[in-house]
Design a protein around this motif. Structure first.
Motif, PDB file in Angstrom:
ATOM      1  N   ALA A  94      41.466  26.365  78.218  1.00  0.00           N
ATOM      2  CA  ALA A  94      40.653  25.741  77.165  1.00  0.00           C
ATOM      3  C   ALA A  94      39.719  24.714  77.802  1.00  0.00           C
ATOM      4  O   ALA A  94      40.098  24.023  78.748  1.00  0.00           O
ATOM      5  CB  ALA A  94      41.555  25.072  76.143  1.00  0.00           C
ATOM      6  N   MET A  95      38.514  24.608  77.301  1.00  0.00           N
ATOM      7  CA  MET A  95      37.565  23.605  77.798  1.00  0.00           C
ATOM      8  C   MET A  95      38.142  22.205  77.524  1.00  0.00           C
ATOM      9  O   MET A  95      38.470  21.881  76.371  1.00  0.00           O
ATOM     10  CB  MET A  95      36.225  23.802  77.078  1.00  0.00           C
ATOM     11  N   PRO A  96      38.302  21.371  78.582  1.00  0.00           N
ATOM     12  CA  PRO A  96      38.794  20.005  78.350  1.00  0.00           C
ATOM     13  C   PRO A  96      37.901  19.276  77.331  1.00  0.00           C
ATOM     14  O   PRO A  96      36.678  19.343  77.431  1.00  0.00           O
ATOM     15  CB  PRO A  96      38.683  19.351  79.738  1.00  0.00           C
ATOM     16  N   GLY A  97      38.529  18.622  76.369  1.00  0.00           N
ATOM     17  CA  GLY A  97      37.753  17.909  75.351  1.00  0.00           C
ATOM     18  C   GLY A  97      37.625  18.689  74.046  1.00  0.00           C
ATOM     19  O   GLY A  97      37.053  18.202  73.080  1.00  0.00           O
ATOM     20  N   THR A  98      38.151  19.931  74.040  1.00  0.00           N
ATOM     21  CA  THR A  98      38.121  20.687  72.776  1.00  0.00           C
ATOM     22  C   THR A  98      39.405  20.462  71.972  1.00  0.00           C
ATOM     23  O   THR A  98      39.480  20.833  70.809  1.00  0.00           O
ATOM     24  CB  THR A  98      37.978  22.214  73.015  1.00  0.00           C
ATOM     25  N   GLN A  99      40.421  19.854  72.636  1.00  0.00           N
ATOM     26  CA  GLN A  99      41.711  19.728  71.942  1.00  0.00           C
ATOM     27  C   GLN A  99      42.062  18.255  71.691  1.00  0.00           C
ATOM     28  O   GLN A  99      43.199  17.863  71.874  1.00  0.00           O
ATOM     29  CB  GLN A  99      42.833  20.337  72.787  1.00  0.00           C
ATOM     30  N   GLY A 100      41.068  17.456  71.389  1.00  0.00           N
ATOM     31  CA  GLY A 100      41.309  16.026  71.186  1.00  0.00           C
ATOM     32  C   GLY A 100      40.576  15.233  72.257  1.00  0.00           C
ATOM     33  O   GLY A 100      40.159  15.792  73.271  1.00  0.00           O
ATOM     34  N   GLU A 101      40.442  13.910  71.995  1.00  0.00           N
ATOM     35  CA  GLU A 101      39.621  13.088  72.888  1.00  0.00           C
ATOM     36  C   GLU A 101      40.284  12.876  74.255  1.00  0.00           C
ATOM     37  O   GLU A 101      41.490  12.711  74.367  1.00  0.00           O
ATOM     38  CB  GLU A 101      39.361  11.735  72.210  1.00  0.00           C
ATOM     39  N   LEU A 102      39.439  12.892  75.322  1.00  0.00           N
ATOM     40  CA  LEU A 102      39.920  12.701  76.699  1.00  0.00           C
ATOM     41  C   LEU A 102      39.150  11.573  77.364  1.00  0.00           C
ATOM     42  O   LEU A 102      37.995  11.321  77.025  1.00  0.00           O
ATOM     43  CB  LEU A 102      39.624  13.952  77.531  1.00  0.00           C
ATOM     44  N   SER A 103      39.759  10.982  78.403  1.00  0.00           N
ATOM     45  CA  SER A 103      39.030  10.014  79.236  1.00  0.00           C
ATOM     46  C   SER A 103      38.263  10.804  80.298  1.00  0.00           C
ATOM     47  O   SER A 103      38.573  11.976  80.559  1.00  0.00           O
ATOM     48  CB  SER A 103      40.025   9.085  79.930  1.00  0.00           C
ATOM     49  N   ALA A 104      37.266  10.149  80.931  1.00  0.00           N
ATOM     50  CA  ALA A 104      36.493  10.814  81.985  1.00  0.00           C
ATOM     51  C   ALA A 104      37.423  11.229  83.125  1.00  0.00           C
ATOM     52  O   ALA A 104      37.304  12.320  83.681  1.00  0.00           O
ATOM     53  CB  ALA A 104      35.403   9.882  82.492  1.00  0.00           C
ATOM     54  N   GLN A 149      30.881  19.693  69.481  1.00  0.00           N
ATOM     55  CA  GLN A 149      32.005  18.861  69.043  1.00  0.00           C
ATOM     56  C   GLN A 149      33.026  18.558  70.157  1.00  0.00           C
ATOM     57  O   GLN A 149      34.221  18.408  69.911  1.00  0.00           O
ATOM     58  CB  GLN A 149      32.730  19.503  67.830  1.00  0.00           C
ATOM     59  N   ILE A 150      32.552  18.469  71.401  1.00  0.00           N
ATOM     60  CA  ILE A 150      33.444  18.113  72.521  1.00  0.00           C
ATOM     61  C   ILE A 150      33.711  16.601  72.486  1.00  0.00           C
ATOM     62  O   ILE A 150      32.801  15.819  72.218  1.00  0.00           O
ATOM     63  CB  ILE A 150      32.789  18.484  73.884  1.00  0.00           C
ATOM     64  N   GLN A 151      34.949  16.218  72.800  1.00  0.00           N
ATOM     65  CA  GLN A 151      35.308  14.802  72.685  1.00  0.00           C
ATOM     66  C   GLN A 151      35.696  14.173  74.027  1.00  0.00           C
ATOM     67  O   GLN A 151      36.878  14.028  74.331  1.00  0.00           O
ATOM     68  CB  GLN A 151      36.468  14.653  71.698  1.00  0.00           C
ATOM     69  N   VAL A 152      34.686  13.857  74.844  1.00  0.00           N
ATOM     70  CA  VAL A 152      34.920  13.073  76.070  1.00  0.00           C
ATOM     71  C   VAL A 152      33.783  12.049  76.150  1.00  0.00           C
ATOM     72  O   VAL A 152      32.894  12.130  77.006  1.00  0.00           O
ATOM     73  CB  VAL A 152      34.925  13.955  77.350  1.00  0.00           C
ATOM     74  N   PRO A 153      33.774  11.071  75.232  1.00  0.00           N
ATOM     75  CA  PRO A 153      32.598  10.209  75.093  1.00  0.00           C
ATOM     76  C   PRO A 153      32.213   9.464  76.368  1.00  0.00           C
ATOM     77  O   PRO A 153      31.026   9.258  76.632  1.00  0.00           O
ATOM     78  CB  PRO A 153      32.992   9.234  73.979  1.00  0.00           C
ATOM     79  N   SER A 154      33.192   9.108  77.204  1.00  0.00           N
ATOM     80  CA  SER A 154      32.844   8.260  78.359  1.00  0.00           C
ATOM     81  C   SER A 154      32.076   9.013  79.450  1.00  0.00           C
ATOM     82  O   SER A 154      31.589   8.394  80.395  1.00  0.00           O
ATOM     83  CB  SER A 154      34.102   7.622  78.945  1.00  0.00           C
ATOM     84  N   VAL A 155      31.942  10.323  79.333  1.00  0.00           N
ATOM     85  CA  VAL A 155      31.195  11.081  80.342  1.00  0.00           C
ATOM     86  C   VAL A 155      29.689  11.096  80.009  1.00  0.00           C
ATOM     87  O   VAL A 155      28.854  11.329  80.880  1.00  0.00           O
ATOM     88  CB  VAL A 155      31.770  12.525  80.444  1.00  0.00           C
ATOM     89  N   VAL A 156      29.345  10.814  78.750  1.00  0.00           N
ATOM     90  CA  VAL A 156      27.932  10.846  78.348  1.00  0.00           C
ATOM     91  C   VAL A 156      27.154   9.823  79.176  1.00  0.00           C
ATOM     92  O   VAL A 156      27.588   8.689  79.358  1.00  0.00           O
ATOM     93  CB  VAL A 156      27.785  10.539  76.833  1.00  0.00           C
TER      94      VAL A 156
END
Ligand code: BGC
Length: 430
Positions: A94-104, A149-156
């Motif tokens: 699964a693409m990291p960040g598709t299953q809930g928020e992750l840190s960078a 809808q990917i959830q890894v905000p700190s990578v932006v």
């Protein structure tokens, strides 16, 4: 479709026949120009720094990483002198960040760990990154924002290639990455597989979980960069999912408000697989409120969670699977017909808009005026190839003909399996 459904959809701004195709083509063209010139535009028009004319090392292994909307995939690829791709050691998660928020940190650890079994195969990594990222001249990439809808905000806002390389170095591997968008990879795969054909220009188009387009532009037209060799050309990642030229219906607005990136990617939210089911659900819920369904059906619909695009497509085509949200006694025959009518309109609109998008890219190449040298459009993505509702592919192709034949533009739609992987390999081998 019954008059009730047509009237309801029109009243809320969804009118497939009423779409002014020519006006949209004109807005698309203007937004592309503005994006290239660095003026305000809903199209990012990102230079890829990949020219399609560079030689590609043959019979040499290259590691490929393909970060898509749903899956992260890795492989070792070789391209033969005749352009055949050999894909080995394939793996997927699964693409990291598709299953809930992750840190960078967790995000890059997941990528680096995933590469461990094959990282020793090559010094180069062709990295297909299917999100809006600004590419640097050295082919690293800064993530502009997440889509899908990917959830890894700190990578932006950070450099994706450097992030990965740092985590590989921590594991003892020094590598080089070439990052490219999946549409640029798809374009390259079309070029690489279509070597025998005499095409005048290349376009890569994807309609899957998300949507986007790439085409080859002359550097002299990329006015926002002053550092380019004016005689050259390179692939441009249009980020067409961000196009804002199509008026939103009430349903688009309601759905958009519930997304984590409200106000962004309006066009992608009208046509791609991540959203077509969700948008259809929104239409059904609103239609139920407006009295278009039986009381029992309306009650079910009021509590309906966003349905997957595939479940809607299956229902509309009589191939409902166990577990389908529409498998319920509350839906009588008339309710079923209304569901099909309303959802079909959502998919038909998507087909028309898809054609406008592809036509815009073809026109922008400025080529295809000699029938013997058509523009090659490599089309990838499950939503385009698998959707049946609204006779999806046929409708896209019919609409395209209606837009391009009168302009005397010759084009050919092709399909190359595993395009993002093959194109990333080509880029890694350049
Ligand atoms: C991304 C694009 C990508 C497209 C197709 C969109 O959500 O923003 O970069 O090319 O999906 O995967």
């Amino acid at each position: 479709m019954g008059k009730r459904e047509v009237d309801f959809l029109k009243k809320n701004g969804l009118d497939v026949e009423g779409i002014d195709r020519e006006a949209l083509l004109a807005v698309f063209a203007k937004e592309m120009e503005d994006g290239l010139a660095g003026k305000p535009s809903s199209l990012m028009m990102i230079p890829s720094f990949i020219s399609i004319d560079k030689p590609v090392k043959t019979d040499t292994p290259v590691v490929v990483l393909d970060a898509g909307g749903t899956n992260l995939r890795a492989a070792v690829v070789r391209i033969s002198a005749s352009g055949e791709a050999q894909i080995g050691a394939f793996s997927k998660r699964a693409m990291p960040g598709t299953q809930g928020e992750l840190s960078a940190e967790a995000f890059y650890d997941a990528f680096a760990d995933f590469l461990m079994p094959i990282v020793g195969e090559s010094e180069s990594i062709g990295f297909c990154f299917s999100y809006p990222a600004e590419i640097m001249p050295d082919c690293d990439a800064k993530l502009v924002q997440w889509s899908k809808q990917i959830q890894v905000p700190s990578v932006v806002g950070t450099m994706i290639g450097s992030g990965l390389l740092k985590h590989l170095a921590q594991r003892g591997y020094r590598r080089r990455t070439v990052i490219l968008n999946d549409t640029v990879a798809t374009l390259l795969a079309g070029k690489s597989m279509g070597v025998a054909r005499n095409y005048s220009a290349y376009v890569g188009f994807i309609l899957g979980t998300g949507t986007n387009t790439a085409y080859v532009e002359q550097n002299a037209h990329i006015l926002k960069r002053t550092d380019l060799d004016k005689r050259g050309s390179m692939a441009i990642n249009v980020e067409s999912g961000g196009f804002r030229g199509v008026p939103q219906s009430q349903f688009d607005k309601i759905m958009d408000a519930a997304t984590i990136d409200c106000g962004h990617y309006a066009f992608e939210k009208m046509i791609s697989g991540a959203y077509l089911g969700w948008l259809s659900t929104t239409v059904l819920i609103e239609a139920a409120k407006a009295g278009l369904f039986s009381a029992q059906a309306a009650q079910k619909l009021a509590a309906l969670k966003p349905v997957q695009s595939k479940d809607v497509d299956d229902f509309c085509n009589g191939t409902m699977q166990p577990g389908s949200p529409f498998l319920d006694d509350a839906f009588g025959a008339a309710d079923g017909e209304s569901i099909v009518a309303l959802c079909t309109a959502v998919f038909e609109r998507a087909a028309v808009l898809t054609a406008v998008n592809i036509a815009s890219a073809i026109i922008k190449t400025g080529e295809g005026h000699d029938a013997a040298r058509p523009v090659c459009v490599n089309v990838d993505g499950s939503t385009y190839h698998r959707t049946r509702t609204g006779q999806f592919r046929n409708r896209v192709q019919r609409e395209l003909r209606q837009m391009l034949q009168p302009r005397g533009i010759a084009y050919e739609l092709i399909r190359v399996d595993e395009s993002p992987v093959i194109g990333a390999a080509v880029a890694g081998l350049m």
